[in-house]
Write an enzyme that holds these catalytic residues in place. Structure first.
Site, PDB file in Angstrom:
ATOM      1  N   GLU B  50      -3.740  -3.832  37.567  1.00  0.00           N
ATOM      2  CA  GLU B  50      -4.290  -3.854  38.928  1.00  0.00           C
ATOM      3  C   GLU B  50      -4.163  -2.510  39.639  1.00  0.00           C
ATOM      4  O   GLU B  50      -4.940  -2.213  40.541  1.00  0.00           O
ATOM      5  CB  GLU B  50      -3.625  -4.961  39.758  1.00  0.00           C
ATOM      6  N   PHE B 112       4.747 -20.789  41.993  1.00  0.00           N
ATOM      7  CA  PHE B 112       4.454 -19.881  40.882  1.00  0.00           C
ATOM      8  C   PHE B 112       3.461 -18.799  41.311  1.00  0.00           C
ATOM      9  O   PHE B 112       2.425 -19.087  41.880  1.00  0.00           O
ATOM     10  CB  PHE B 112       3.894 -20.678  39.692  1.00  0.00           C
ATOM     11  N   GLN B 113       3.780 -17.565  41.004  1.00  0.00           N
ATOM     12  CA  GLN B 113       2.966 -16.393  41.349  1.00  0.00           C
ATOM     13  C   GLN B 113       2.693 -16.296  42.850  1.00  0.00           C
ATOM     14  O   GLN B 113       1.625 -15.873  43.266  1.00  0.00           O
ATOM     15  CB  GLN B 113       1.659 -16.376  40.535  1.00  0.00           C
ATOM     16  N   LYS B 162      -5.966 -20.278  47.318  1.00  0.00           N
ATOM     17  CA  LYS B 162      -6.879 -20.829  46.314  1.00  0.00           C
ATOM     18  C   LYS B 162      -7.709 -21.996  46.852  1.00  0.00           C
ATOM     19  O   LYS B 162      -8.889 -22.128  46.533  1.00  0.00           O
ATOM     20  CB  LYS B 162      -6.069 -21.277  45.090  1.00  0.00           C
ATOM     21  N   MET B 484       6.244  19.875  37.434  1.00  0.00           N
ATOM     22  CA  MET B 484       6.606  20.224  38.807  1.00  0.00           C
ATOM     23  C   MET B 484       8.080  19.917  39.063  1.00  0.00           C
ATOM     24  O   MET B 484       8.774  20.676  39.749  1.00  0.00           O
ATOM     25  CB  MET B 484       5.715  19.480  39.802  1.00  0.00           C
TER      26      MET B 484
END
Lengths: 159, 578
Positions: B50, B112-113, B162, B484
């Protein structure tokens, strides 16, 4: 220096958290915070007291203004204003505390054998002073509303 | 016709003109994904992480000027999008990130999630919405795009539980003709009084500098900037985010300023009497110690965001407005003004800048003189890239030395060609951002200049590039270390390379590219460099990963001396201060 910032904001879920979060993100402290719905209930008015220099407060108000839900921001301390705070106190019977609260528009709400509940209101500095002078001995519980305030004169915070 | 929440979303995105969505499916987003399957208005690009989705949407936006769109699922999908949101937020990039959320009745139950996306993203978004009623989806989408793209742009999150996309619940699609939010009215036009004051101050300057930032590009005001300097003939410097806002080939252009800015740009800032800051925000990588910043300069500051003005450096003449509208007003006022520019003073000033440039300016012909050196200098890689692409490529980068070398040595003459994470400094940005650019401009050359450290942070997107046939050219400036970090350790930590090296455990990038179905090339000698680049760019339909081994001891210079330095305090080479 102490500053009182008034904020007119959309009364939407999460709007308060955006303002409170911003103070933390930008490294400023909130001393007191008061919020309630106003007008038709689709707005909230918040009053935040904080400490900072002129520059700090300018930056805070600009950053608050950027929050999409915020409609208007004003630093009350910039000009003449009215400012009050409301407190409720529970204490063991004490003539001294009763007397202090009476001098601040005090009102008795409950009185029983063990304790008393009183409310009072006054300027934040008076309230601060009063709490200090009460001492700790008989004091059981203090609830403070935080400052609320309005500009003096014709200046108003509305859409 | 009535539509489900998912289909309402599709319709709303279509009406916003969305062409690409970068995303990754998961439980809470499955109703939405089913709606995607059934529509034809835009293409969904399946990334491999993502973070890649948000960066790709971001790159698309930076190159096109249109808002980028990403779609992720709840929980880990949402948290993986956070780095991309923060990247876009810091650089004011308009994104709309849609996150699936668990069903409304499960919110707050540690289901969940589940993660509080609105809470987690709050400090790094311009605004966010949670959908509470399905029928609000079209309005929310419309408001999200409006907020993301107007005023000072920025990312907006739409969190959709959802159950709000349930295919069995159908609603009417309604789109408002116009968006008007009582709490959000960004300023467009500048205050005429301020424009007058600014014009007066600018025209009476003897040592003016135009300091132009990313706001000029975001505000599509590069033509106005050029027009302004046709009148002023002042030296111009661009910030890292502003490169391309003013053409690099123009004789008044001094290069980038700041931490790794050119000697002449930093000296000009320090010695200016009037600084005209346009769509720039006096970042700490520009100003060095703020109290020592440009001691004799009056500051004219144009910005759409009032909070950027006088935040770090006090502005003597603040101008709040869109950059384009502000510059148009300023140009008009300057043309009308009777004040004559002191051209003698200005000539002298421009001459002084030429002298600074001759004394310690960058060597843009390093590739000619280093032709026989055994090690490849990283600067030369960028110079050869510039010549191989005739300066016309879209160049994305990651973060570190390679990023600074591109900023210094690739001359950007057009806006939106230089695509990098300036504010947040996000390693892993370059490759996914290049995917977004390539999708927007399939016929243009898109190059990702990266390092062997950064590329490994989003290397999984090589798989996405194969799936959608994105023939990007990746130039891996490989110094076998976090360059760097190591430079700072060399300069400030007695050369103790704490956790900045891994030369014995690097992958074979050629084979790695090949295993993803792409072409890999390796360059270790200066003599191979030009030919390899030519060969790679000739392969129009293939992604080519060019792994270039460079001198690991090279540092980026100039570099501002910190702490307690001003803009004129610079290291100009190893152990040498100007």
């Amino acid at each position: 220096m102490k500053r009182i910032i008034s904020i007119l904001i959309e009364n939407k879920p999460g709007a308060l958290a955006r303002v409170v979060g911003l103070f933390h993100q930008r490294g400023y402290n909130i001393e007191t915070l008061n919020v309630g719905p106003v007008f038709d209930g689709s707005f909230s008015r918040m009053t935040v007291t904080t400490r900072g220099s002129e520059n700090d407060v300018e930056q805070i108000t600009k950053q608050i203004n950027k929050i999409i839900d915020v409609i208007k921001v004003s630093d009350l301390t910039e000009g003449d204003h009215h400012e009050y705070e409301f407190i409720m106190i529970k204490f063991k019977h004490s003539e001294k505390i009763q007397k202090i609260l009476k001098s601040l528009n005090g009102k008795i709400h409950e009185k029983n054998n063990d304790a008393m509940v009183m409310s009072a209101w006054g300027s934040s500095s008076d309230i601060e002073e009063a709490i200090k002078s009460m001492g700790k001995v008989n004091l059981l519980e203090v609830a403070r509303s935080g400052s609320i305030g309005l500009h003096e004169g014709e200046k108003v915070l509305k859409i | 016709m009535k539509l489900s929440g998912g289909d309402l979303l599709m319709r709303a995105l279509k009406d916003e003109g969305v062409k690409f969505i970068f995303g990754y499916p998961g439980g809470a987003a499955l109703h939405i994904y089913d709606s995607i399957f059934k529509q034809k208005a835009f293409e969904h690009i399946l990334v491999r992480h993502e973070q890649g989705a948000t960066h790709a949407a971001d790159g698309y936006s930076r190159a096109t000027g249109k808002p980028g769109v990403a779609l992720v699922t709840s929980g880990p999908g949402a948290t993986n999008a956070i780095t991309g949101l923060a990247t876009a937020f810091m650089d004011s990039i308009p994104l709309v990130v849609i996150s699936g959320q668990v069903q409304s009745h499960l919110i707050g139950t540690d289901s969940f999630q589940e993660t509080d996306m609105i809470g987690i993203s709050r400090p790094i978004v311009k605004h966010s919405f949670i959908v509470q009623n399905t029928q609000d989806i079209p309005r929310i989408v419309q408001e999200a795009f409006h907020i993301a793209t107007t005023g000072r742009p920025g990312p907006v999150v739409i969190d959709i539980p959802k159950d709000k996309t349930d295919p069995s619940q159908l609603f009417e699609y309604k789109r408002a003709k116009e968006i008007s939010l009582r709490s959000y009215q960004p300023r467009v036009f500048p205050h005429p009084g301020q424009i007058k004051k600014a014009s007066k101050k600018i025209l009476s300057a003897e040592r003016p500098v135009i300091y132009a930032g990313g706001g000029v590009i975001l505000g599509n005001a590069h033509k106005e900037l050029i027009a302004l300097n046709k009148l002023l003939k002042a030296p111009v410097t661009n910030t890292l985010m502003g490169l391309g806002a003013y053409p690099a080939k123009d004789k008044y252009f001094m290069g980038m300023l700041g931490m790794h800015g050119t000697y002449q740009a930093n000296m000009a800032m320090h010695n200016a009497d009037v600084i005209i800051a346009i769509g720039a925000r006096f970042d700490d990588r520009i100003t060095n110690t703020p109290s020592m910043f440009a001691p004799n300069a009056k500051i004219v500051h144009i910005d759409v965001d009032p909070a950027s003005i006088s935040k770090i450096i006090n502005a003597d003449i603040p101008i709040v407005g869109q950059v384009k509208e502000s510059l148009i007003a300023l140009i008009k006022e300057i043309k009308r003004s009777k004040i004559k520019i002191d051209s003698e003073a200005l000539d002298q000033w421009n001459m002084q800048i030429s002298q600074w440039r001759e004394k310690h300016g960058l060597d843009h012909d390093l590739y000619l003189s280093k032709i026989k050196s055994s090690m490849i200098a990283p600067q030369v890689v960028v110079q050869e890239l510039y010549h191989a692409t005739q300066g016309n490529a879209f160049v994305t980068s990651d973060v570190g030395q390679h990023q600074m070398f591109v900023a210094q040595y690739y001359h950007f003459n057009k806006p939106r060609r230089w695509i990098n994470s300036g504010g947040l400094g996000t390693m892993g940005f370059g490759l996914p951002a290049a995917m977004g650019v390539k999708l927007a401009f399939p016929k243009q050359e898109v190059v990702c200049v990266t390092g062997e450290g950064s590329i490994q942070m989003c290397i999984q997107e090589l798989s996405t590039c194969l799936q959608y046939n994105l023939p990007i050219k990746i130039i891996n400036i490989n110094n076998e270390a976090l360059g760097m970090v190591r430079q700072w350790q060399d300069m400030n930590y007695g050369g103790r390379h704490s956790a900045s090296t891994y030369s014995d455990s690097l992958p074979d990038f050629v084979k790695l590219a090949q295993s993803y179905g792409h072409v890999g090339m390796k360059v270790t000698k200066q003599s191979q460099l030009k030919k390899t680049l030519e060969k790679a760019f000739a392969m129009k339909d293939r992604l080519v990963f060019i792994d270039v081994y460079v001198d690991p001891n090279e540092h980026v210079y100039p570099m501002l001396v910190a702490p307690n330095g001003s803009m004129q305090d610079m290291w100009i080479k190893k152990n040498t201060k100007a």
